[in-house]
Write an enzyme that holds these catalytic residues in place. Structure first.
Site, PDB file in Angstrom:
ATOM      1  N   ASP A   1       3.935   8.125  -0.880  1.00 13.50           N
ATOM      2  CA  ASP A   1       5.048   8.573  -0.825  1.00 13.50           C
ATOM      3  C   ASP A   1       6.056   8.992   0.354  1.00 13.50           C
ATOM      4  OD1 ASP A   1       3.795   9.829  -3.341  1.00 13.50           O
ATOM      5  OD2 ASP A   1       3.221  12.123  -2.480  1.00 13.50           O
TER       6      ASP A   1
ATOM      7  N   GLN B   1       2.441  -9.921  13.048  1.00  3.96           N
ATOM      8  CA  GLN B   1       1.835  -8.813  13.675  1.00  3.96           C
ATOM      9  C   GLN B   1       0.345  -8.424  13.888  1.00  3.96           C
ATOM     10  OE1 GLN B   1       5.357  -7.012  10.667  1.00  3.96           O
ATOM     11  NE2 GLN B   1       4.343  -5.566  11.403  1.00  3.96           N
TER      12      GLN B   1
ATOM     13  N   ALA C   1       0.768  -1.308   0.826  1.00  2.83           N
ATOM     14  CA  ALA C   1       0.084   0.026  -0.316  1.00  2.83           C
ATOM     15  C   ALA C   1       0.980   1.756  -0.064  1.00  2.83           C
ATOM     16  CB  ALA C   1      -1.167  -0.163   1.503  1.00  2.83           C
TER      17      ALA C   1
ATOM     18  N   HIS D   1       6.441   5.878   1.893  1.00  5.42           N
ATOM     19  CA  HIS D   1       7.675   4.568   0.873  1.00  5.42           C
ATOM     20  C   HIS D   1       9.228   4.891  -0.051  1.00  5.42           C
ATOM     21  CE1 HIS D   1       4.023   2.782   2.955  1.00  5.42           C
ATOM     22  NE2 HIS D   1       4.931   2.259   3.659  1.00  5.42           N
TER      23      HIS D   1
END
Length: 292
Positions: free
Chosen positions: A36, A62, A33, A38
């Site tokens: 910017d 998690q 997903a 990342h």
């Protein structure tokens, strides 16, 4: 690259064919997903390494009972397109079966006492699962450096401590938080916010800014910074505060209200049904602040 054997083979070949005498490999671990924030991590990885690997894996370890594992956004095709446009040649996107062929693994990394605080209190076992998959990714890819974002400050602290405690042969590079124009920290979960909630969510960064303003005034204490931040949160009725805390950067444990010195403020809140987190560094001794 969908298999562990494939990623290892292709990286071994790339290391041998690299222009550098000893090519440096950078890993950017993600759950997909991509936004910017990342891509800023990817850009940082390209600056400091010869070979960039991005992993995309929604790690079931998690997520606890009642959490949003099934709801978590999965946009693999769009992610691969964005990474190709960013010039990333190596993407490791394994399935859960590839990573955990026997189901839930019998061996896990534990996060210790700090892993049960803050996000760990809200999400029991989350950081054990995170460290376990990060350790596996480090072993699979064998990077010289791994790039993480400062937005997940507790995660960064725990990964850095794991690397130090286990003498893992890599360096952790921490990139600054990327924010929207409003100040809201970029997150894959922001897509769940409607227009009114997005406006209300600005209270998190406003709270941190209020604390930073107090610190810049000089001779401020942790308690004074907390009071300023809490006032900003309370001014936004749509925001339900989970925790607001000032921690010591070397231990990640809470400091007293009278504390002066280097610190980091952490905040987490629910906006509607969406859980958001943010943080900032504070220097309560000299008044210097950072919005990283």
């Amino acid at each position: 690259m969908g298999s562990i054997a494939d990623v290892r083979a292709r990286l071994a070949a790339a290391r041998q064919e690299g222009a550098a005498a000893v090519p440096r490999v950078a890993l950017v671990p993600t759950m997909g997903a991509l936004h910017d924030g990342h891509l800023a991590l990817v850009e940082r990885a390209r600056e400091i390494a010869d070979i960039v690997v991005v992993s995309i894996f929604v790690n079931p370890l998690q997520f606890g009972a009642g959490e949003d594992l099934d709801r978590y956004p999965r946009t693999l095709d769009a992610d691969l397109t964005r990474l190709a446009e960013a010039g990333v040649p190596f993407v490791f996107a394994p399935t859960a079966r590839e990573m955990y062929p026997e189901g839930s693994p019998g061996t896990r990394v534990t996060a210790g006492a700090v892993g049960s605080l803050y996000e760990g209190a809200a999400r029991p076992g989350h950081f054990d699962g995170m460290l376990t998959v990060v350790a596996k990714l480090f072993n699979i890819v064998g990077p010289d450096v791994a790039v993480f974002g400062q937005k997940d400050a507790q995660q960064v602290f725990l990964v850095q401590r794991m690397v130090a405690d286990l003498d893992l042969p890599l360096r952790i590079d921490v990139a600054p938080i990327v924010r929207e124009e409003s100040g809201l920290a970029l997150s894959s979960r922001n897509r769940y916010l409607d227009e009114a909630q997005r406006a209300a969510a600005h209270a998190l960064s406003a709270a941190l800014a209020a604390a930073a303003s107090v610190a810049r005034g000089g001779d401020a204490t942790a308690g004074q910074a907390l009071a300023a931040a809490r006032d900003a949160i309370e001014a936004a009725p749509m925001v339900k505060l989970d925790y607001l805390v000032v921690v010591h950067p070397h231990t990640f444990l809470p400091v007293g209200d009278d504390y002066r010195g280097p610190a980091r403020m952490l905040v987490a809140a629910l906006v509607g049904t969406t859980r958001l987190i943010d943080n900032t560094a504070l220097d309560l001794d000299t008044g210097r602040t950072s919005t990283r």
